[in-house]
Enzyme design. Structure first.
Site, mmCIF file in Angstrom:
data_model
loop_
_atom_site.group_PDB
_atom_site.id
_atom_site.type_symbol
_atom_site.label_atom_id
_atom_site.label_comp_id
_atom_site.label_asym_id
_atom_site.label_seq_id
_atom_site.Cartn_x
_atom_site.Cartn_y
_atom_site.Cartn_z
ATOM 1 N N GLU A 219 0.889 -1.173 0.000
ATOM 2 C CA GLU A 219 0.000 0.000 0.000
ATOM 3 C C GLU A 219 0.920 1.215 0.000
ATOM 4 O O GLU A 219 1.486 1.565 1.033
ATOM 5 C CB GLU A 219 -0.893 -0.016 1.255
ATOM 6 N N CYS A 253 -1.996 9.489 2.602
ATOM 7 C CA CYS A 253 -1.607 8.887 1.324
ATOM 8 C C CYS A 253 -2.571 9.256 0.205
ATOM 9 O O CYS A 253 -2.170 9.404 -0.937
ATOM 10 C CB CYS A 253 -1.524 7.376 1.466
HETATM 11 N N1 LIG Z 1 -1.427 3.344 0.346
HETATM 12 C C1 LIG Z 1 -1.641 3.573 1.624
HETATM 13 O O1 LIG Z 1 -2.574 3.051 2.217
HETATM 14 C C2 LIG Z 1 -0.735 4.488 2.401
HETATM 15 C C3 LIG Z 1 -1.144 4.910 3.665
HETATM 16 C C4 LIG Z 1 -0.314 5.766 4.380
HETATM 17 C C5 LIG Z 1 0.891 6.175 3.870
HETATM 18 N N2 LIG Z 1 1.261 5.766 2.643
HETATM 19 C C6 LIG Z 1 2.516 6.252 2.086
HETATM 20 O O2 LIG Z 1 3.542 6.125 3.079
HETATM 21 C C7 LIG Z 1 4.488 7.169 2.953
HETATM 22 C C8 LIG Z 1 4.666 7.880 4.276
HETATM 23 O O3 LIG Z 1 4.905 7.019 5.318
HETATM 24 P P1 LIG Z 1 6.381 6.731 5.899
HETATM 25 O O4 LIG Z 1 7.210 7.950 5.767
HETATM 26 O O5 LIG Z 1 6.203 6.143 7.243
HETATM 27 O O6 LIG Z 1 6.880 5.619 4.872
HETATM 28 P P2 LIG Z 1 8.255 4.796 4.861
HETATM 29 O O7 LIG Z 1 8.199 3.966 3.638
HETATM 30 O O8 LIG Z 1 9.413 5.674 5.073
HETATM 31 O O9 LIG Z 1 8.165 3.866 6.169
HETATM 32 C C9 LIG Z 1 7.174 2.882 6.339
HETATM 33 C C10 LIG Z 1 7.694 1.785 7.250
HETATM 34 O O10 LIG Z 1 8.812 1.177 6.646
HETATM 35 C C11 LIG Z 1 9.905 1.157 7.538
HETATM 36 N N3 LIG Z 1 11.139 1.401 6.766
HETATM 37 C C12 LIG Z 1 11.657 2.604 6.402
HETATM 38 N N4 LIG Z 1 12.795 2.436 5.680
HETATM 39 C C13 LIG Z 1 12.992 1.096 5.594
HETATM 40 C C14 LIG Z 1 13.996 0.300 4.987
HETATM 41 N N5 LIG Z 1 15.012 0.836 4.325
HETATM 42 N N6 LIG Z 1 13.891 -1.045 5.076
HETATM 43 C C15 LIG Z 1 12.864 -1.606 5.731
HETATM 44 N N7 LIG Z 1 11.889 -0.904 6.343
HETATM 45 C C16 LIG Z 1 11.946 0.439 6.281
HETATM 46 C C17 LIG Z 1 9.651 2.257 8.540
HETATM 47 O O11 LIG Z 1 10.278 1.961 9.757
HETATM 48 C C18 LIG Z 1 8.129 2.250 8.620
HETATM 49 O O12 LIG Z 1 7.675 1.328 9.588
HETATM 50 C C19 LIG Z 1 3.934 8.076 1.874
HETATM 51 O O13 LIG Z 1 4.553 7.786 0.645
HETATM 52 C C20 LIG Z 1 2.456 7.709 1.825
HETATM 53 O O14 LIG Z 1 1.815 8.036 0.633
HETATM 54 C C21 LIG Z 1 0.482 4.925 1.890
#
Ligand SMILES: NC(=O)c1ccc[n+]([C@@H]2O[C@H](COP(=O)([O-])OP(=O)(O)OC[C@H]3O[C@@H](n4cnc5c(N)ncnc54)[C@H](O)[C@@H]3O)[C@@H](O)[C@H]2O)c1
Length: 477
Positions: A219, A253
């Site tokens: 997602e 998002c």
């Molecule tokens: N489609 C949806 O339902 C939805 C909902 C909310 C947010 N989002 C998207 O999420 C993003 C914002 O959220 P964010 O900043 O927390 O996202 P992110 O991808 O930075 O982090 C998400 C999760 O991944 C983990 N993570 C980060 N880097 C990692 C790595 N290198 N390896 C493994 N795990 C890692 C983080 O600890 C966190 O738990 C935006 O792009 C937003 O559009 C999508």
């Protein structure tokens, strides 16, 4: 998790073993009543933790209480109630009709839990996006590990408390921590990974999943455009856009990322947008900064990123219709509308994920649709229009995770619709039966009753040879 990398890795492996050990037994013993009991326990605990959830989100990024009730508590409760209402039907094996070749057999599809799932969630809806997928995992009969985001630590701690209170630790565990914990978890052979976050990390997750051939639901995010057509109800378009954009301070998002507005209604739309912002968050800078209904930016680095996007756009010639005020100390950025942006600016290139809204006038709808088509697939596309022909045109010609017509955001709450993206915005879907399916494996079961299979076996001579030839001809018709 405590300790250095060695001990942490060992702890996680132990936890994974604990959760997956019971999988075989769970397939037979974690039936309808047990899953229902788990969901009821989660529902009850969630109710008891309303106060701590509201406090945690206030602490993490000043999220307003009513927004928390609406988008964190109600959203999960609705998912639980929906699952409870439909679970029996979702779990039921489905008979399917025989085909010509399978004459004399009885066939059914049996949904089975995939096993142990990993749920990695982001910070922006830290309760909904951790516990929502958990509801689907439990409904499907899976055990699960939740890895909440380290950027919303108070919310992550509350999620851990809720899970510990509601569910046994050999069914669900929460692993708080950052990227390093995520990486260690991604090394383990989970049976499904449900990831919500950025497209950048989505790619890392998918690569890690490939090592164990683990299925994934992704997602993701990206830029979700709004189109305000010449035939739009402008007041409604402005109100819906303002609410969709500035709820959670734009850190959603499916928030409208930017607006394409038909030139013929641009002036009216901008006036209504300004009025809608004033009505929702206050008439002037001071009132908006004091609004109790407007969240803060998650951390200093995102505050800097967003301030930079505004400054860069202004330096390159963009103008502010409203907003722009900010305070680094409290990580406040006022609801900001930009005009005169162009495709070279960061605000038009990258996912904004904050309270900054570029409004881009257009002459021809075809041009807007071509531009959307040329970019990464949006998670949501919003269209404001009363002309049915235009609605049908956009619906047919565009691809996005969802299309919202004359509204923003609320499709997230419609549990009879799949929620997900396509391409850069995601893979697979969440919510309701789609969430259940994400954590389930649909097993084909075929029983022989009186199937005439023997004539299909060698030696292929005479009648048998002719039979196969006739069958191939009949089926090829
Ligand atoms: N489609 C949806 O339902 C939805 C909902 C909310 C947010 N989002 C998207 O999420 C993003 C914002 O959220 P964010 O900043 O927390 O996202 P992110 O991808 O930075 O982090 C998400 C999760 O991944 C983990 N993570 C980060 N880097 C990692 C790595 N290198 N390896 C493994 N795990 C890692 C983080 O600890 C966190 O738990 C935006 O792009 C937003 O559009 C999508």
């Amino acid at each position: 998790m405590d300790g250095g990398p060695q001990t942490q890795e060992a702890q996680l492996r132990k936890m994974f073993r604990r959760l997956s050990m019971g999988n075989a037994e769970r397939r037979t013993h974690f039936g309808y009543s047990e899953r229902r009991a788990a969901l009821l326990a989660l529902r009850k605990t969630l109710r008891e933790f309303e106060g701590p959830i509201i406090a945690a989100l206030a602490q993490d990024f000043g999220k307003p209480e009513t927004e928390v009730r609406l988008t964190e508590i109600m959203a999960v409760q609705a998912e639980i109630s929906h699952a409870l209402r439909h679970l029996k039907r979702w779990m039921r094996p489905r008979k399917v009709a025989s085909t010509l070749v399978s004459f004399g057999t009885r066939a059914r599809i049996v949904p089975q839990p995939k096993g142990t799932a990993l749920i990695i969630s982001p910070w922006n809806y830290p309760v909904t996006l951790a516990l929502g997928p958990l509801v689907s995992a439990l409904a499907a009969g899976c055990s699960a590990v939740i890895k909440p985001s380290e950027l919303a630590p108070a919310s992550a701690a509350v999620v851990a408390q809720i899970v510990a209170e509601a569910l046994p630790e050999d069914l669900v565990s929460v692993c708080e921590g950052g990227v390093e914990v995520s990486e260690l978890l991604l090394d383990l052979p989970f049976d499904h990974i449900f990831f919500t976050g950025s497209p950048r990390v989505g790619k890392i997750v998918m690569q890690a999943a490939a090592k164990n051939l683990t299925s994934v639901t992704l997602e993701l995010g990206g830029k979700s455009p709004v189109i305000v057509g010449a035939g739009a109800d402008i007041k409604r378009a402005a109100k819906m856009t303002a609410w969709g954009k500035f709820a959670n301070a734009g850190q959603t998002c499916i928030a409208p990322d930017h607006v394409f507005v038909a030139k013929s209604v641009e002036t009216q739309f901008l006036a209504e947008l300004k009025a809608a912002i004033a009505k929702m968050y206050g008439r002037d800078e001071a009132a908006q900064a004091a609004s109790r209904d407007f969240a803060r930016i998650i951390n200093p680095s995102h505050f800097e990123r967003l301030s930079g996007l505004i400054a860069q756009a202004e330096a390159a010639g963009a103008r502010k219709l409203t907003g722009g005020a900010s305070d680094a100390q409290s990580r406040y950025i006022a609801p900001t509308v930009l005009m005169g942006t162009d495709s070279q600016m960061g605000v038009e290139r990258d996912e904004i994920f904050g309270p900054v809204l570029p409004v881009i006038p257009y002459d021809r709808l075809d041009g807007v649709l071509a531009r959307i088509e040329a970019g990464p697939r949006p998670l949501a596309l919003y269209l404001f229009e009363r002309d049915r022909a235009v609605i049908d045109q956009v619906s047919r010609s565009s691809i996005s995770g969802a299309l919202g017509v004359n509204l923003t955001l609320v499709h997230f709450l419609h549990l009879n619709l799949p929620f997900g993206g396509i391409g850069n915005s995601g893979l697979g879907a969440a919510h309701g039966i789609w969430g259940f399916n994400a954590f389930s494996y649909e097993k084909s079961v075929l029983e022989n009753r009186f199937a005439p299979i023997a004539p299909l076996m060698p030696p292929y001579r005479g009648a048998r040879k002719r039979l196969v030839r006739v069958m191939a001809r009949v089926l090829g018709r």
